[in-house]
Design an enzyme around this catalytic site. Structure first.
Site, short mmCIF file in Angstrom:
data_model
loop_
_atom_site.label_atom_id
_atom_site.label_comp_id
_atom_site.label_asym_id
_atom_site.label_seq_id
_atom_site.Cartn_x
_atom_site.Cartn_y
_atom_site.Cartn_z
CG ASN A 196 -7.16 7.51 -20.87
OD1 ASN A 196 -6.79 8.64 -20.55
ND2 ASN A 196 -8.40 7.08 -20.68
CD GLU A 197 -9.30 8.52 -16.76
OE1 GLU A 197 -10.33 7.84 -16.88
OE2 GLU A 197 -9.34 9.74 -16.48
CE1 TYR B 179 -12.34 16.19 -17.35
CE2 TYR B 179 -11.77 14.04 -16.46
CZ TYR B 179 -11.78 14.95 -17.51
OH TYR B 179 -11.22 14.60 -18.72
CD GLU C 295 -8.65 12.61 -19.68
OE1 GLU C 295 -9.74 12.64 -19.05
OE2 GLU C 295 -8.27 11.64 -20.35
CD GLN D 140 -12.17 15.16 -24.68
OE1 GLN D 140 -12.34 15.17 -25.90
NE2 GLN D 140 -12.34 14.02 -23.98
O1 AHR Z 1 -12.35 13.49 -20.99
C1 AHR Z 1 -13.40 12.58 -20.85
C2 AHR Z 1 -12.95 11.24 -20.25
O2 AHR Z 1 -12.58 11.43 -18.92
C3 AHR Z 1 -11.74 10.60 -20.88
O3 AHR Z 1 -12.05 9.84 -21.98
C4 AHR Z 1 -11.23 9.73 -19.77
O4 AHR Z 1 -9.83 9.55 -19.83
C5 AHR Z 1 -11.68 10.43 -18.50
O5 AHR Z 1 -12.31 9.56 -17.63
#
Ligand code: AHR
Length: 503
Positions: free
Chosen positions: A171-172, A243, A291, A352
């Site tokens: 992840n990331e 985001y 995400e 989420q």
């Molecule tokens: O979704 C929250 C966080 O955002 C996750 O854990 C991470 O992958 C991202 O930075």
């Protein structure tokens, strides 16, 4: 003001992969504990899972849920979450400065997925761990029996393999905040070798390699090129995250941010093509946008906890964004972008699902309710399956700091040939003006309005709460009319609409 939208039956973008409407549950805050799992709750089932939450998730028809992280996975030992619950260790979670009792692990999560009717998408830890733990986890999850790890699964009460097809390789990993952060070359090599080992077990797995955490990372888009050069032949998807936030309180600019999302997808699509050409490969890699969401409302209040000022609490409130009406429009815009780029974005996960930057909220020992953003996600997931139509849109535009010539009307259209419907999802970003919009349907035999749902609100900052859960909710629209094959709708300023037509 006026706008026109033309849809033609044969002018299509792509068949939409239903996993475009996936979601994500991480061991983070109250997503798992007091989110999906609360054994003492009035509605808890025999597995300790909240039935009120199960019912809300079922409404959303979520096709796939990514698990168990997120940043959490980069220091997670999957073995901590198997075996008798009383023997499971409590661990410190270094990503979120909390602790985890491990009362929920792969067995409990899989049972929950069965209850809500979804598939698991699992992530392996390539931060603090590596290839060996990944292959053991895969054997535990997918091998029928007769080997060390599969027999352990059977001994733990699960005779049949879980048969999980989708696997995230970490992840990331581009993020300096990640436990076990790596350079693109280090990660690319590890992901390649891990993918090779996983494929040696089962060549039909679908593997996702980490792309950039966002389009502002200093390593973007070189990261994608390097990682894909290492892994192109072994993986199926490259993962992207993004985001959205409106800290400046600038609505027009906030609502133009999906132009950035569109550019991000276009750039990474170009990098995929570049590496494909360089490798003379016939194989096509796609994007897993695993995400995405609005995330900024809770950032200030989380600072102290993330800095470690509260010790190592178990399941504290973290990332609990309370979404407002403005965010309905943003989520509608993001989903429209994914539908329009469904030729390359095959999987996407709203991050989420419960409590943590989520469409569903719960109170411990109390109610569960729909946040404002539940609705655009619901409409897209339920009615956005079929073929994405390549619409010709003519709309007045505006300039914003983030992008120029942004059309006030943002629209996507989906043709469900089996259900004989066309559904339009439309957002009017104009701050003050209604826009009379004509939707022309060409190449269809007939057209009849089936449903028209509208979301507007006098207050952009209006939210839903346990006490007032329906403050922001869709209502039936009354203004859509049809003449021949042209549907006319007046879209009020700052509104989200769903127009469903029988064809
Ligand atoms: O979704 C929250 C966080 O955002 C996750 O854990 C991470 O992958 C991202 O930075």
């Amino acid at each position: 003001m006026k706008a026109t939208v033309i849809a033609h039956r044969d002018y299509v973008i792509s068949q939409i992969d239903e996993r475009l409407y996936g979601s994500f549950i991480e061991h983070l805050g109250r997503a798992v504990y007091t989110g999906i799992y609360e054994p003492d709750h009035d509605t808890a089932d025999e597995n300790g899972m909240r039935k009120d939450v199960i019912d809300l998730v079922k409404e959303l028809k979520v096709p796939v849920v990514r698990y168990p992280g997120g940043n959490f996975v980069s220091a997670y030992n999957w073995e901590d979450g198997i075996g008798p619950k009383e023997d499971r260790p409590t661990r410190l979670d270094l990503a979120w400065h909390t602790s985890d009792s491990n009362q929920v692990g792969i067995h409990e999560f899989s049972d929950w997925c069965d209850s809500v009717g979804t598939e698991m998408m699992l992530a392996v830890n390539l931060g603090s761990r590596g290839l060996d733990e990944a292959r053991n986890f895969l054997e535990y999850v997918n091998h029928p029996g007769g080997s060390k790890w599969s027999d352990m699964r059977i001994a733990n009460g699960r005779a049949e393999p879980f048969n999980t097809k989708l696997w995230c390789l970490g992840n990331e990993m581009d993020g300096p905040w990640q436990i076990g952060h790596k350079t693109a070359d280090e990660y690319g090599r590890l992901a390649h070798e891990t993918a090779k080992a996983m494929r040696a077990f089962d060549n039909s797995l679908e593997l996702i390699v980490c792309g950039s955490s966002n389009a502002h990372m200093p390593t973007y888009p070189e990261w994608e090129a390097t990682v894909l050069e290492h892994t192109y032949n072994e993986v199926d998807y490259i993962s992207l995250h993004m985001y959205f936030e409106n800290r400046a309180g600038d609505t027009a600019n906030y609502l133009a941010q999906n132009v950035e999302l569109d550019n991000y997808i276009a750039t990474v699509s170009g990098v995929i093509d570049y590496v494909k050409a360089k490798k003379r490969s016939k194989k096509q890699i796609y994007i897993s946008f695993d995400e995405w969401n609005v995330w900024y409302h809770s950032k200030e209040q989380d600072k102290a906890l993330l800095a470690g000022n509260h010790g190592w609490p178990h399941a504290p409130a973290l990332l609990e964004d309370i979404y407002n009406f403005e965010d309905v429009l943003q989520v509608g815009l993001i989903l429209n972008t994914f539908i329009r780029r469904s030729d390359v974005v095959r999987i996407a996960c709203i991050a989420q699902l419960v409590n943590v930057i989520a469409p569903i909220m719960t109170a411990p020992n109390g109610a569960a309710w729909r946040q404002t953003i539940f609705y655009p996600y619901y409409f897209a997931s339920v009615f956005g399956r079929g073929t994405a139509l390549n619409l010709a849109v003519n709309s007045p535009t505006y300039d914003a700091p983030v992008a120029e010539k942004v059309p006030f009307i943002d629209v996507s259209g989906v043709h469900d040939a089996e259900g004989k419907t066309v559904t339009f999802f439309a957002v009017n970003r104009h701050l003050t003006d209604s826009i009379e919009t004509e939707f022309s349907l060409a190449g269809f035999e007939k057209a009849e309005i089936l449903d028209h749902q509208v979301m507007t609100h006098a207050d952009l900052r209006a939210v839903n709460t346990a006490e007032n859960p329906d403050n922001v909710a869709p209502r039936k629209g009354s203004g859509a009319s049809i003449k021949g094959d042209v549907v006319s709708v007046t879209l009020p300023p700052l509104s989200y609409q769903v127009i469903r037509v029988k064809v």
